[in-house]
Design an enzyme around this catalytic site. Sequence first.
Site, PDB file in Angstrom:
ATOM      1  N   LYS A 151     -26.491 -17.107 -23.320  1.00 11.86           N
ATOM      2  CA  LYS A 151     -24.979 -16.983 -23.798  1.00 11.86           C
ATOM      3  C   LYS A 151     -23.597 -16.821 -22.520  1.00 11.86           C
ATOM      4  O   LYS A 151     -23.267 -16.132 -22.598  1.00 11.86           O
ATOM      5  CB  LYS A 151     -25.377 -15.538 -24.338  1.00 11.86           C
ATOM      6  CG  LYS A 151     -25.915 -16.117 -25.827  1.00 11.86           C
ATOM      7  CD  LYS A 151     -25.692 -17.025 -27.448  1.00 11.86           C
ATOM      8  CE  LYS A 151     -26.333 -18.054 -27.402  1.00 11.86           C
ATOM      9  NZ  LYS A 151     -25.743 -19.395 -28.425  1.00 11.86           N
ATOM     10  N   ASP A 209     -22.771 -20.467 -32.378  1.00 19.88           N
ATOM     11  CA  ASP A 209     -22.426 -21.057 -31.140  1.00 19.88           C
ATOM     12  C   ASP A 209     -21.176 -21.553 -31.673  1.00 19.88           C
ATOM     13  O   ASP A 209     -19.548 -21.648 -30.824  1.00 19.88           O
ATOM     14  CB  ASP A 209     -23.036 -21.716 -30.847  1.00 19.88           C
ATOM     15  CG  ASP A 209     -23.000 -22.001 -28.841  1.00 19.88           C
ATOM     16  OD1 ASP A 209     -22.949 -21.013 -27.952  1.00 19.88           O
ATOM     17  OD2 ASP A 209     -21.697 -23.029 -28.983  1.00 19.88           O
ATOM     18  N   GLU A 213     -17.062 -20.505 -30.277  1.00 16.81           N
ATOM     19  CA  GLU A 213     -16.210 -20.832 -29.087  1.00 16.81           C
ATOM     20  C   GLU A 213     -14.833 -21.936 -29.544  1.00 16.81           C
ATOM     21  O   GLU A 213     -14.190 -21.452 -29.217  1.00 16.81           O
ATOM     22  CB  GLU A 213     -17.228 -21.967 -28.612  1.00 16.81           C
ATOM     23  CG  GLU A 213     -17.462 -23.125 -29.472  1.00 16.81           C
ATOM     24  CD  GLU A 213     -18.953 -24.273 -29.079  1.00 16.81           C
ATOM     25  OE1 GLU A 213     -19.411 -23.475 -28.056  1.00 16.81           O
ATOM     26  OE2 GLU A 213     -19.033 -25.480 -29.378  1.00 16.81           O
TER      27      GLU A 213
END
Length: 354
Positions: A151, A209, A213
């Site tokens: 991460k 994810d 982002e």
Amino acid sequence: MAKIDFGGTLETVVTRDEFPLEKARKVLKDEVIAVIGYGVQGPAQSLNMRDNGFKVIIGQAPEIKKDWDKAVKDGWKPGKTLFPIEEAAEKGTMVQYLVSDAAQKLLWPRMRPCLKKGDALYFSHGFSIVYRKQTGVVAPKDIDVIMVAPKGSGTSVRRNFLDGSGINSSFAVFQDATGRAEERCLAIGIAIGSGYLFPTTFEQEVWSDLTGERGVLMGCLAGILEAQYNLLRKHGHSPSEAFNETVEELTQSLIRLVAENGMDWMYANCSTTAQRGALDWRHRFRAAVEPVFDELYERVKDGTETGIVLDANSRPDYAEKLRAELDEIKNSEMWRAGAAVRKLRPENWGKKKE
Ligand SMILES: NC(=O)c1ccc[n+]([C@@H]2O[C@H](COP(=O)([O-])OP(=O)(O)OC[C@H]3O[C@@H](n4cnc5c(N)ncnc54)[C@H](OP(=O)(O)O)[C@@H]3O)[C@@H](O)[C@H]2O)c1
């Protein structure tokens, strides 16, 4: 595995207590780990494993000279521990596929024939497997398919390893052909220097994810900073004031307090005036962005976002295009003001005068 209470939900995590490095070395003692791609994650994960005493080789296209040369500079020896991609993939028993997600699609027809029965194919992202209709990455049935997703950027994976800490990683098994997929996965997660490992699935990892982002971690962050900076400029505030009130105070003070002890701790260490306003306005901001986040998650799940990534990043000139877009940010008034503000930090001011 340790059971930890995460805000009322009991979750299982694997720490270095349950899975010490010695155990990982035993599990992987007969494995040759081939790291394909020497970009950002590749160097970090391979160097950490090498320093931890694992058998590691690198597969990198020699024609991408900057990455090949970087590998040589890091001590990998051509013909001994550094090979062209297919050669490394054939020699490895565990193959870490760490080229970019778009490149994983492009290189797959060359990679697939290199995988032998009993090998493990390793990813640091669920992208290629979950969106296999778009990528064509369908693994042979007789190999393990595993994932350890740190991460954080590869830069932090290496930096944190060197300073003795670590980056938390999620892990998942997509396909267990050998009956050993999970222990191989956990062992390699420890080998790359993960702080602790928490379980996920390839789907959950890639959806969270890609959302993260595009959202708070990068896309939303840049967007809200720009919005506030522009607002202050529109109302006549100077660039240095607008930047200090928007970015510098956040990065140099407040976010560090959040990292240390949580949001309430940061609030509690600010004035009661600031607390009153922040406690009221957080609800307004949450309500304003919720519909955008809903749309984002839908577009991630339905493959719109991965389609854009594959299309844009498969083009031969993708790197120049990305650089041009990053330069647009760098050359904007806001971030040029930021460069000036950074130079004025006491620690940099001293350096400048030397
Ligand atoms: N960065 C993160 O925060 C992070 C965190 C966890 C997991 N991951 C995952 O880790 C994997 C690797 O990502 P990364 O962060 O190391 O960086 P990346 O920049 O996405 O990709 C790494 C390398 O792929 C190479 N590459 C691109 N096109 C290629 C092609 N056609 N043939 C051969 N190589 C090619 C790039 O070389 P060029 O630069 O020369 O094009 C670069 O060296 C991805 O699955 C990513 O999602 C990343």
